[in-house]
Write a protein that holds these residues in place. Structure first.
Motif, PDB file in Angstrom:
ATOM      1  N   THR A 106       0.764  -1.115  -0.132  1.00  0.00           N
ATOM      2  CA  THR A 106       0.064  -0.002   0.175  1.00  0.00           C
ATOM      3  C   THR A 106       0.975   1.130  -0.092  1.00  0.00           C
TER       4      THR A 106
ATOM      5  N   ARG B 244      -8.147   7.748  -0.339  1.00  0.00           N
ATOM      6  CA  ARG B 244      -9.327   7.028  -0.279  1.00  0.00           C
ATOM      7  C   ARG B 244     -10.090   7.306   1.186  1.00  0.00           C
TER       8      ARG B 244
ATOM      9  N   ARG C  14      -4.577  -6.007   2.587  1.00  0.00           N
ATOM     10  CA  ARG C  14      -4.358  -4.418   2.611  1.00  0.00           C
ATOM     11  C   ARG C  14      -5.577  -3.613   2.500  1.00  0.00           C
TER      12      ARG C  14
ATOM     13  N   MET D  29     -14.483  -7.504   4.886  1.00  0.00           N
ATOM     14  CA  MET D  29     -15.404  -6.430   4.568  1.00  0.00           C
ATOM     15  C   MET D  29     -15.120  -6.519   2.911  1.00  0.00           C
TER      16      MET D  29
ATOM     17  N   GLY E 266     -15.710  -3.274   1.136  1.00  0.00           N
ATOM     18  CA  GLY E 266     -15.639  -1.848   1.496  1.00  0.00           C
ATOM     19  C   GLY E 266     -16.606  -0.989   0.428  1.00  0.00           C
ATOM     20  N   ARG E 267     -16.573  -1.127  -0.775  1.00  0.00           N
ATOM     21  CA  ARG E 267     -17.187  -0.412  -1.745  1.00  0.00           C
ATOM     22  C   ARG E 267     -18.664  -0.433  -1.143  1.00  0.00           C
TER      23      ARG E 267
ATOM     24  N   ASN F 276     -14.094   6.901   7.446  1.00  0.00           N
ATOM     25  CA  ASN F 276     -13.526   7.363   6.181  1.00  0.00           C
ATOM     26  C   ASN F 276     -14.045   8.888   6.291  1.00  0.00           C
TER      27      ASN F 276
HETATM   28  N1  COA Z   1      -3.552   0.048  -0.903  1.00  0.00           N
HETATM   29  C1  COA Z   1      -3.313   0.205  -2.254  1.00  0.00           C
HETATM   30  N2  COA Z   1      -4.208  -0.180  -2.837  1.00  0.00           N
HETATM   31  C2  COA Z   1      -5.351  -0.742  -2.391  1.00  0.00           C
HETATM   32  C3  COA Z   1      -5.472  -0.892  -1.118  1.00  0.00           C
HETATM   33  C4  COA Z   1      -4.497  -0.474  -0.164  1.00  0.00           C
HETATM   34  N3  COA Z   1      -4.720  -0.315   1.023  1.00  0.00           N
HETATM   35  N4  COA Z   1      -6.629  -1.530  -0.758  1.00  0.00           N
HETATM   36  C5  COA Z   1      -7.338  -1.876  -1.947  1.00  0.00           C
HETATM   37  N5  COA Z   1      -6.520  -1.302  -2.855  1.00  0.00           N
HETATM   38  C6  COA Z   1      -6.910  -1.471  -4.359  1.00  0.00           C
HETATM   39  C7  COA Z   1      -7.809  -2.668  -4.797  1.00  0.00           C
HETATM   40  O1  COA Z   1      -7.175  -3.801  -4.852  1.00  0.00           O
HETATM   41  C8  COA Z   1      -8.188  -2.162  -6.234  1.00  0.00           C
HETATM   42  O2  COA Z   1      -7.474  -2.484  -7.225  1.00  0.00           O
HETATM   43  P1  COA Z   1      -7.894  -2.838  -8.619  1.00  0.00           P
HETATM   44  O3  COA Z   1      -8.688  -1.831  -9.110  1.00  0.00           O
HETATM   45  O4  COA Z   1      -6.541  -3.256  -9.186  1.00  0.00           O
HETATM   46  O5  COA Z   1      -8.836  -4.059  -8.320  1.00  0.00           O
HETATM   47  C9  COA Z   1      -8.354  -0.387  -5.855  1.00  0.00           C
HETATM   48  O6  COA Z   1      -7.479  -0.174  -4.661  1.00  0.00           O
HETATM   49  C10 COA Z   1      -9.806   0.110  -5.651  1.00  0.00           C
HETATM   50  O7  COA Z   1     -10.427  -0.676  -4.522  1.00  0.00           O
HETATM   51  P2  COA Z   1     -11.746  -0.353  -4.152  1.00  0.00           P
HETATM   52  O8  COA Z   1     -12.106  -1.051  -2.856  1.00  0.00           O
HETATM   53  O9  COA Z   1     -12.557  -0.279  -5.240  1.00  0.00           O
HETATM   54  O10 COA Z   1     -11.550   1.196  -3.673  1.00  0.00           O
HETATM   55  P3  COA Z   1     -12.462   2.277  -3.102  1.00  0.00           P
HETATM   56  O11 COA Z   1     -12.354   3.435  -3.569  1.00  0.00           O
HETATM   57  O12 COA Z   1     -13.769   1.691  -2.630  1.00  0.00           O
HETATM   58  O13 COA Z   1     -12.056   2.410  -1.446  1.00  0.00           O
HETATM   59  C11 COA Z   1     -12.181   1.842   0.878  1.00  0.00           C
HETATM   60  C12 COA Z   1     -11.888   1.322  -0.806  1.00  0.00           C
HETATM   61  C13 COA Z   1     -12.198   0.621   1.811  1.00  0.00           C
HETATM   62  C14 COA Z   1     -11.477   2.610   1.339  1.00  0.00           C
HETATM   63  C15 COA Z   1     -13.671   2.520   0.716  1.00  0.00           C
HETATM   64  O14 COA Z   1     -14.220   1.492  -0.062  1.00  0.00           O
HETATM   65  C16 COA Z   1     -14.303   2.473   1.962  1.00  0.00           C
HETATM   66  O15 COA Z   1     -13.888   3.416   2.883  1.00  0.00           O
HETATM   67  N6  COA Z   1     -15.324   1.997   2.310  1.00  0.00           N
HETATM   68  C17 COA Z   1     -16.041   1.853   3.611  1.00  0.00           C
HETATM   69  C18 COA Z   1     -15.245   1.034   4.499  1.00  0.00           C
HETATM   70  C19 COA Z   1     -15.659   1.464   5.886  1.00  0.00           C
HETATM   71  O16 COA Z   1     -15.761   2.664   6.322  1.00  0.00           O
HETATM   72  N7  COA Z   1     -16.088   0.433   6.773  1.00  0.00           N
HETATM   73  C20 COA Z   1     -16.255   0.713   8.135  1.00  0.00           C
HETATM   74  C21 COA Z   1     -17.728   0.834   8.246  1.00  0.00           C
HETATM   75  S1  COA Z   1     -17.981   0.779   9.931  1.00  0.00           S
END
Ligand code: COA
Length: 323
Positions: A29, A37, A152, A213, A215-216, A253
């Motif tokens: 990461t 993000r 990650r 989780m 996440g999205r 987030n």
């Molecule tokens: N570092 C680098 N890349 C990462 C990563 C990390 N820590 N975690 C995921 N990625 C990558 C993924 O593998 C994906 O790669 P790909 O496109 O090659 O498959 C890319 O980043 C996008 O992943 P995605 O899951 O679509 O990202 P996102 O914009 O949805 O952000 C979260 C991910 C988890 C940050 C976001 O969805 C989120 O905050 N969700 C809410 C989660 C939350 O708050 N939960 C608790 C509620 S109580």
């Protein structure tokens, strides 16, 4: 009793800070990805001797000191956690013993990231019904111990910590204006289990398990559910959104905080944000953010404060409190 008043707050964090750069040394990461993000820059991670109960006890002591009370003044402890010290007994009983106020009521509430809202509501109801006079409501977590440190997509998002507030049955102290917990709405939707859960437990795998989780999808539900429940609480309390002085959201987030506030027309400067330094501390996040903003002088006496949170289950809720 007509209600309950919030007398004081406290919080506690583990000694060790872990920055995004430090995480990037062991997980694939980057600081840039995490900040863009999520808004998270660092988190606190519990070390040797630090547990959910020890962090909760430290936060409880700070909250009691804040309002000049002694442990013996407390006859109810409601502790929200998804990472208890043991499967049983309740971590609240360990906190009670550490504080030295044995004999009153003490139990845990499991509603994951909404745990503090659920705990606050239960304590408020018990104070209103006359079952207790003064309560410690605590959110405390050591999520670092249920994270899969090779995943990650989840391990960068969470941290450890605790926060506590002291509630007192209204009518014991002077003051005529409506204050304390004014309105609360809670919800749960068990159909969403698979979007955010732990893949272990005593009755299924006989292990503790790890957090999983999608996440999205959690993100999408969070903004909708939180906006709706905030609206419900405002309606119940007959208060307009402009009258709110501060929103103290669950710190999951930065983008969820911003999107929810925007949807409701709440100016960003009224939203307390600590996700950058604490990351997501689950049930601890709301009282930790609240205490941070009280201690730096932003939130003060007389302010109208909205707490809100959503988490695994799904569970979600909001509560409006006049200080
Ligand atoms: N570092 C680098 N890349 C990462 C990563 C990390 N820590 N975690 C995921 N990625 C990558 C993924 O593998 C994906 O790669 P790909 O496109 O090659 O498959 C890319 O980043 C996008 O992943 P995605 O899951 O679509 O990202 P996102 O914009 O949805 O952000 C979260 C991910 C988890 C940050 C976001 O969805 C989120 O905050 N969700 C809410 C989660 C939350 O708050 N939960 C608790 C509620 S109580």
């Amino acid at each position: 009793m007509s209600g309950s008043r919030l007398l004081g707050s406290g919080s506690a964090l583990p000694r060790r800070v872990v920055t995004n750069e430090e995480l990037a040394a062991t997980v694939d990461t980057s600081d840039e990805w995490i900040v863009e993000r999520t808004g998270i820059r660092q988190r606190y991670i519990a070390g040797e001797g630090e547990t959910t109960a020890s962090l909760a006890t430290d936060a409880a002591r700070a909250a009691l000191a804040d309002c000049g009370l002694e442990p013996g003044d407390i006859d109810l402890i409601v502790l929200a956690t998804a990472t208890p010290d043991n499967t049983f007994p309740a971590t609240a009983t360990k906190v009670q013993h550490a504080l030295g106020c044995n004999g009153g009521i003490a139990f845990d509430v499991a509603a994951v990231c909404s745990g503090f809202l659920y705990a606050l509501s239960v304590a408020d109801s018990m104070l209103r019904s006359g079952m207790a006079r003064r309560a410690l409501v605590i959110g405390a977590e050591t999520f670092s111990r249920i994270l899969d440190w090779e995943d990650r997509t989840t391990c960068v998002l969470f941290g450890d910590g605790s926060g506590a507030v002291v509630l007192e049955a209204a009518g014991e102290r002077a003051g005529d204006a409506p204050a304390g917990v004014l309105a609360t709405r809670l919800h749960a939707d068990g159909a969403q289990h698979d979007l955010l859960y732990v893949d272990g437990g005593p009755s299924t795998t006989r292990t503790v398990g790890h957090l999983r989780m999608k996440g999205r999808e959690v993100f999408r539900h969070a903004v909708v559910n939180l906006s709706e429940v905030l609206g419900e609480v405002l309606e119940q309390a007959k208060v307009s959104v402009d009258e709110i002085d501060w929103v103290v959201p669950h710190q999951a987030n930065r983008r969820i905080l911003d999107a929810t506030a925007k949807k409701l027309g709440i100016p960003p400067e009224k939203v307390i944000v600590t996700v950058d330094v604490h990351a997501n501390t689950s049930a601890a996040s709301v009282p930790l953010a609240f205490d941070t903003a009280r201690r730096d002088g932003r939130i003060g006496p007389g302010d109208l404060v909205m707490f809100e949170a959503m988490g695994g289950g799904f569970t979600w809720g909001a509560s409006l409190v006049r200080l």
